[in-house]
Design an enzyme around this catalytic site. Structure first.
Site, short mmCIF file in Angstrom:
data_model
loop_
_atom_site.label_atom_id
_atom_site.label_comp_id
_atom_site.label_asym_id
_atom_site.label_seq_id
_atom_site.Cartn_x
_atom_site.Cartn_y
_atom_site.Cartn_z
N GLU A 29 26.51 5.42 109.18
CA GLU A 29 25.46 4.52 108.70
C GLU A 29 25.45 4.52 107.17
OE1 GLU A 29 22.19 6.41 110.66
OE2 GLU A 29 22.97 5.87 112.63
N LEU A 58 23.33 1.15 113.74
CA LEU A 58 22.51 2.35 113.63
C LEU A 58 22.44 3.06 114.98
CD1 LEU A 58 19.02 2.22 111.82
CD2 LEU A 58 19.87 4.13 113.16
N GLU A 60 23.74 6.92 116.52
CA GLU A 60 24.47 8.16 116.29
C GLU A 60 25.41 8.48 117.45
OE1 GLU A 60 21.21 7.73 116.05
OE2 GLU A 60 21.00 7.69 113.86
N GLN A 82 23.65 10.64 109.08
CA GLN A 82 22.92 10.52 107.81
C GLN A 82 22.03 11.71 107.44
OE1 GLN A 82 20.31 6.91 107.20
NE2 GLN A 82 22.14 6.45 106.08
N PHE A 83 21.37 12.26 108.43
CA PHE A 83 20.58 13.48 108.20
C PHE A 83 20.72 14.38 109.43
CE2 PHE A 83 18.43 11.16 104.85
CZ PHE A 83 18.19 12.16 103.92
N HIS A 129 14.36 15.72 108.26
CA HIS A 129 15.35 15.63 107.19
C HIS A 129 15.70 17.00 106.64
CE1 HIS A 129 14.02 11.47 107.38
NE2 HIS A 129 14.93 11.10 106.52
#
Lengths: 322, 353
Positions: A29, A58, A60, A82-83, A129
């Protein structure tokens, strides 16, 4: 040599590998035009084009599942999640498939992918996060788990991860991304997976850690008057038992530092291996300085959760004065 | 033999156009007071949103996801809800929170690194903000199934963006909602970007609304910057749900005027020109033009409501900043109903540091 932070060093590693191996792809992403939310993939799209660097929808599970298919078909995908807290939709693909393809197919197929993800706390981010999930991967047979601590080892370890014939989870401590700058060669080099790094030699006590906690440990060492051996694990699976045991046999004392929750953290596994191979060398029980068995709090209480200099010093004193 | 066995259409609804003119045949029943209220809620939302952005720049709150440009989608849909209806939001729903009269100070508190802000007051039917993308849609399904099993007349609405429609959870939620014929509205704010990825690369479907068709229920696309269209589509979908006639997907075509969050720089992936084009479709300006023509708007009215909104926002910030840091026990207290021994031990350890 150029002075780089970890983001730049990782970017440099990706560039080197993409240049030397046409099968290396980058997907995830916002890895394309945006260059990744932390800019690790900055300019790769420009340099290597949309067939080798691409944004995905988007999803995962889609990112990791697609990477499995690509890797089975001869590519070396470097997927970005991304995180760390957003990886969970991909767990089925990682745990049920990526880790098992070689075994399931009795070696007919393999899955040499890398999943990169920003890792851990310390930047006062939103929920999901800041997690430290390494133990889950370590506990999944068939995955290698790498966590760098500095720009220099980040680059060498990522290149090794990309070249590795098996799936590697590569967790990048986001607290370190821009916090440390050091000289990093622009050309390609490797640091072997499965090998710990002795950051500092010492004779009184061994501190074992990895990731962003190496920086915290180094800061603590400046305030500690004992001769401390600091080991940076670098790879959590396979774990460099030999380096750990040799050190503990020498010092007889050990403190383990990690930011993940205490229960069933990697510290527990390290203690078990010490018990198996160096119990009689111990002068004191091994101490752990870790996160708590709680959700990592948001910014206002994050510092209370993460291991800090004070807690490391206290643990060292406790072990030294046992 | 080969024949066509199914054909589908997707409709688009706009009532209030960019110049402030309405299609009176489509206009929902709204009193002048309702219209003024809708306008005021959007103004509060924008002022509160701007304030959050400023606070972030000053280091007084953390990473923040702006709502600017999406006020009509958020306020218009939330205004159609009854108090007993339940909301499952994502992380960019300030207008919904404002419309449901959520204590604004908690909103600032939450984005100001404090979990206590995400504790929804007992009398408000809103689930805590979900940060992972699209995961809340399937919780909304379960809650709606519970309503159906209890034979209640309530409904559920879940909010998400265009990016979420790529996640597996979203598709499972849509499928479950169709199969179980649930009293649920899927409210998609298609703001054109999932961080840097444009809508065109998110899905090859011509509309997101049409995804509902595959799951056996209605999908409609509305002008998400037209508060009347959003209100009407949501009201009708909620009414349908209340009557036991199943779920609806509403795709609100809107635009994220700001960055994805304060950690993002949208200029890396979209043009100034594009942003300016969308500025012309601003949801607040558009309603203002309509109200001007209807003599519901004046300079003095604007001044008065702006002042009131600013006072409300400033008071909320002041309150949020007076709440201090959460007690250290909070980290442990909410993990389980009863604290296990190892957590008790760890809490003691932390307190004795």
């Amino acid at each position: 040599m150029t002075v780089m932070n970890m983001v730049e060093a990782l970017n440099s590693a990706l560039k080197n590998e993409m240049q030397s191996d046409k099968t290396v792809l980058v997907l995830g992403e916002d890895v394309g035009v945006d260059g990744g939310v932390f800019r690790v993939t900055n300019n790769l799209l420009k340099q290597f084009g949309p067939e080798r660097v691409f944004d995905t929808p988007l999803a995962e599970s889609g990112i990791v599942g697609t990477s499995i298919g690509l890797s089975v078909n001869g590519f070396k995908p470097v997927a970005e999640i991304q995180f760390d807290g957003f990886v969970h939709p991909a767990f089925d693909q990682l745990i049920s498939h990526a880790s098992r393809i070689r075994n399931r197919s009795r070696g007919r197929f393999s899955c040499p992918l890398v999943v990169r993800s920003p890792y851990g706390g310390g930047i006062k981010a939103l929920e999901h996060h800041s997690e430290a999930m390494e133990t889950v991967y370590v506990h999944t047979p068939g995955l290698k788990v790498v966590i760098p601590s500095s720009p220099y080892n980040a680059k060498g370890l990522l290149i090794s991860a990309i070249r590795d014939p098996d799936p590697v989870i590569f967790l990048e401590p986001k607290k370190v991304y821009r916090a440390i700058k050091e000289e990093v060669p622009e050309k390609s080099y490797t640091i072997p997976l499965g090998k710990a790094n002795i950051v500092q030699e010492g004779s009184d006590l061994t501190i074992i850690s990895f990731g962003s906690m190496i920086k915290t440990c180094k800061e603590a060492l400046e305030q500690i008057n004992y001769s401390i051996e600091l080991i940076d694990l670098q790879t959590l699976y396979p774990l460099d038992t030999e380096t750990i045991i040799n050190s503990v046999q020498k010092t007889g004392r050990c403190v383990i530092v990690h930011e993940a929750p205490k229960t069933a953290g990697i510290g527990a596994e390290i203690i078990a291996r010490i018990n198996e191979k160096a119990l009689l060398s111990l002068e004191a029980p091994v101490e752990r300085v870790t996160g708590f068995d709680t959700i990592i709090p948001l910014g206002k209480r994050e510092d209370d959760y993460l291991p800090n200099i004070k807690r490391i010093k206290k643990a060292v004193e406790k072990v030294m004065n046992f | 033999m080969q024949k066509t066995i199914a054909k589908f259409e997707v409709s688009y609804l706009q009532i209030l156009d960019e110049t402030g003119k309405i299609d009176s045949n489509l206009m929902p029943k709204l009193s002048n007071d309702d219209i003024k209220k809708l306008y005021e809620l959007m103004v509060i939302t924008r002022i509160a949103d701007d304030k959050a952005l400023k606070l972030q720049r000053q280091g007084r709150i953390g990473t923040y996801a702006e709502s600017k440009g999406q006020e009509a989608s958020q306020v218009g849909s939330a205004y159609a809800l009854k108090k007993e209806d339940f909301v499952f939001p994502s992380f960019r729903e300030l207008g919904m929170f404002v419309t449901r009269n959520f204590p604004l100070e908690q909103y600032y508190q939450y984005f100001g690194w404090d979990e206590r802000g995400n504790k929804i007051p007992e009398n408000q039917n809103i689930f805590p903000i979900a940060i992972p993308v699209g995961t809340q849609t399937i919780h909304a399904v379960g809650f709606a199934l519970g309503i159906k099993l209890k034979k209640e007349k309530k409904t559920v609405i879940t909010y998400f963006g265009d990016g979420a429609t790529s996640e597996g959870d979203f598709h499972e939620a849509m499928n479950f909602a169709g199969v179980f014929q649930l009293p649920l509205v899927f409210l998609c704010q298609n703001n054109q970007y999932a961080i840097s990825v444009p809508r065109s690369l998110q899905s090859h479907s011509e509309t997101l609304a049409q995804k509902a068709i595959a799951y056996g229920f209605d999908g409609i696309q509305v002008d998400g910057n037209d508060i009347f269209a959003v209100y009407k589509a949501t009201s009708e979908a909620l009414e349908k749900a209340r009557q036991g006639k199943g779920p609806t997907l509403i795709e609100c075509l809107t635009y994220r005027m700001g960055n994805h969050t304060t950690a993002d720089d949208a200029s890396r992936y979209r043009t100034e020109k594009e942003v300016k084009e969308w500025q012309k479709k601003d949801p607040i300006d558009r309603l203002k033009k309509y109200m001007q023509a209807k003599k519901l708007w004046s300079e003095s009215y604007e001044k008065e409501i702006t002042k009131k909104a600013e006072e409300l926002v400033n008071k909320a910030v002041e309150k949020a900043e007076s709440l201090g840091i959460p007690p250290v026990e909070d980290m442990f207290k909410y993990m389980f109903k009863e604290m296990p021994p190892e957590l008790k031990e760890q809490l003691e350890e932390l307190k004795n540091e």
